[in-house]
Design a protein around this motif. Structure first.
Motif, short mmCIF file in Angstrom:
data_model
loop_
_atom_site.label_atom_id
_atom_site.label_comp_id
_atom_site.label_asym_id
_atom_site.label_seq_id
_atom_site.Cartn_x
_atom_site.Cartn_y
_atom_site.Cartn_z
N CYS A 211 5.37 -4.13 4.90
CA CYS A 211 6.76 -3.65 4.82
C CYS A 211 7.42 -3.59 6.20
N CYS B 109 -1.13 -1.92 5.38
CA CYS B 109 -1.17 -3.37 5.17
C CYS B 109 -0.15 -4.15 5.99
N GLN B 110 0.81 -3.48 6.61
CA GLN B 110 1.88 -4.13 7.39
C GLN B 110 2.82 -4.98 6.53
N CYS C 5 7.25 2.05 5.14
CA CYS C 5 6.61 3.08 4.30
C CYS C 5 6.14 4.29 5.08
N CYS D 9 0.82 -1.22 0.00
CA CYS D 9 0.00 0.00 0.00
C CYS D 9 0.85 1.27 0.00
S1 FES Z 1 3.44 -1.09 2.39
FE1 FES Z 1 1.54 -1.29 3.44
S2 FES Z 1 2.10 -0.82 5.47
FE2 FES Z 1 3.92 -0.38 4.36
#
Ligand code: FES
Ligand SMILES: Cc1cc2nc3c(=O)[nH]c(=O)nc-3n(C[C@H](O)[C@H](O)[C@H](O)COP(=O)(O)OP(=O)(O)OC[C@H]3O[C@@H](n4cnc5c(N)ncnc54)[C@H](O)[C@@H]3O)c2cc1C
Length: 258
Positions: free
Chosen positions: A226, A223-224, A239, A218
């Protein structure tokens, strides 16, 4: 500041050296608010393959345009490399936390490994505007991989000695850290390099900011996907908490998968 989401027209997309492209995009909103170390998410143009946008550091921002310097490694970057002037791309940015730069009486040392050079010209420009001319230490495997026009007056190290000093860029940093006066380190490159940079800076008690890479979906902290392990336990999102972190916050024993 809320990131802009727009269709950005390509102003140029040139191969600077084999497999490495410099793309300039018209994106006045992003160019105005971008800070060194921040990134943009770029959606490759071919519908659902690949599905997700790809993150790239802001290489420079000026006069209503932003540029990225990217290496072709897979489907997304392959598609980007085939695009030309006038085509449009879905872009979101600027994203993430950039390098904290401030005025003061210190010597900035910018340490880059391989494609980690990408955010450095923008950072060097902003530091110079504050009267802090940085020293750039740049390492890669061999002369053929060096990026950039005479690589920004950088001090160079190559693994095989084909250009500059033979050895790792961290060897150049060790020497820099021995010099008198207060120094601040800003680094971007592969995990192993950043880990060593962090160790050296902690030993010398020099402040160190590192720009990390991780697989992203995302790009917005939702979304967690990364996550990297923090040294105090728990996870940090590359991110949204980064990509630039104080190097002391990272658990360097837990390299995230790419
Ligand atoms: S890419 Fe989704 S939380 Fe970092
Ligand atoms: C914050 C951030 C800034 C970045 N800035 C730049 C930049 O300025 N220039 C640049 O060239 N790249 C940069 N990257 C890496 C870039 O996002 C990836 O190379 C790109 O997403 C690959 O997409 P692809 O579809 O071509 O490859 P994919 O098909 O997704 O992957 C192909 C191969 O590349 C590897 N790969 C994927 N992502 C990465 C990554 N992040 N690092 C290393 N290997 C990877 C995969 O493991 C796989 O082996 C950045 C990444 C992040 C997180």
């Amino acid at each position: 500041m809320t990131p802009s989401r727009l269709q950005a027209r390509i102003l140029s997309n040139r191969e600077k050296k084999k497999g490495v492209f410099l793309m300039e995009l018209k994106a006045p909103g992003i160019a105005r608010s971008a800070r060194p170390g921040q990134f943009i998410m770029v959606r490759p143009p071919h519908g659902s393959d690949p599905l997700l946008p790809r993150p790239f550091s802001i290489h420079d921002a000026r006069d209503g345009s932003v540029s990225i310097l990217y290496r072709v490694v897979g489907r997304g970057t392959e598609q980007l490399s085939g695009l030309g002037k006038g085509q449009a791309l879905a872009v979101t940015g600027p994203l993430g936390r950039g390098f904290p730069i401030r005025a003061g009486n210190y010597r900035p040392a910018l340490v880059a490994g391989g494609m980690g050079l990408a955010p450095m010209p923008f950072l060097a420009k902003k530091l110079a505007a504050l009267g802090r001319i940085p020293k750039i230490l740049y390492g890669c495997r061999t002369k053929g991989e060096l990026l950039g026009p005479s690589t920004l007056g950088a001090v160079i190290a190559t693994d095989d000695g084909s250009c500059g000093r033979r050895g790792l860029v961290t060897g150049l940093l060790e020497e820099e850290l021995c010099r008198a006066g207060s120094c601040r380190v800003f680094a971007c490159g592969p995990w192993a390099m950043l880990r060593q940079v962090s160790l050296l800076c902690q030993k010398s008690q020099v402040p160190c900011q590192v720009s990390l890479e991780a697989r992203m979906a995302c790009g917005l902290g939702a979304c967690q996907g990364c996550a990297v392990r923090g040294v105090h336990g728990g996870y940090l999102s590359v991110c949204s908490d980064g990509p630039v972190f104080d190097s002391r916050l990272i658990d360097w024993e837990q390299e995230p998968p790419l």
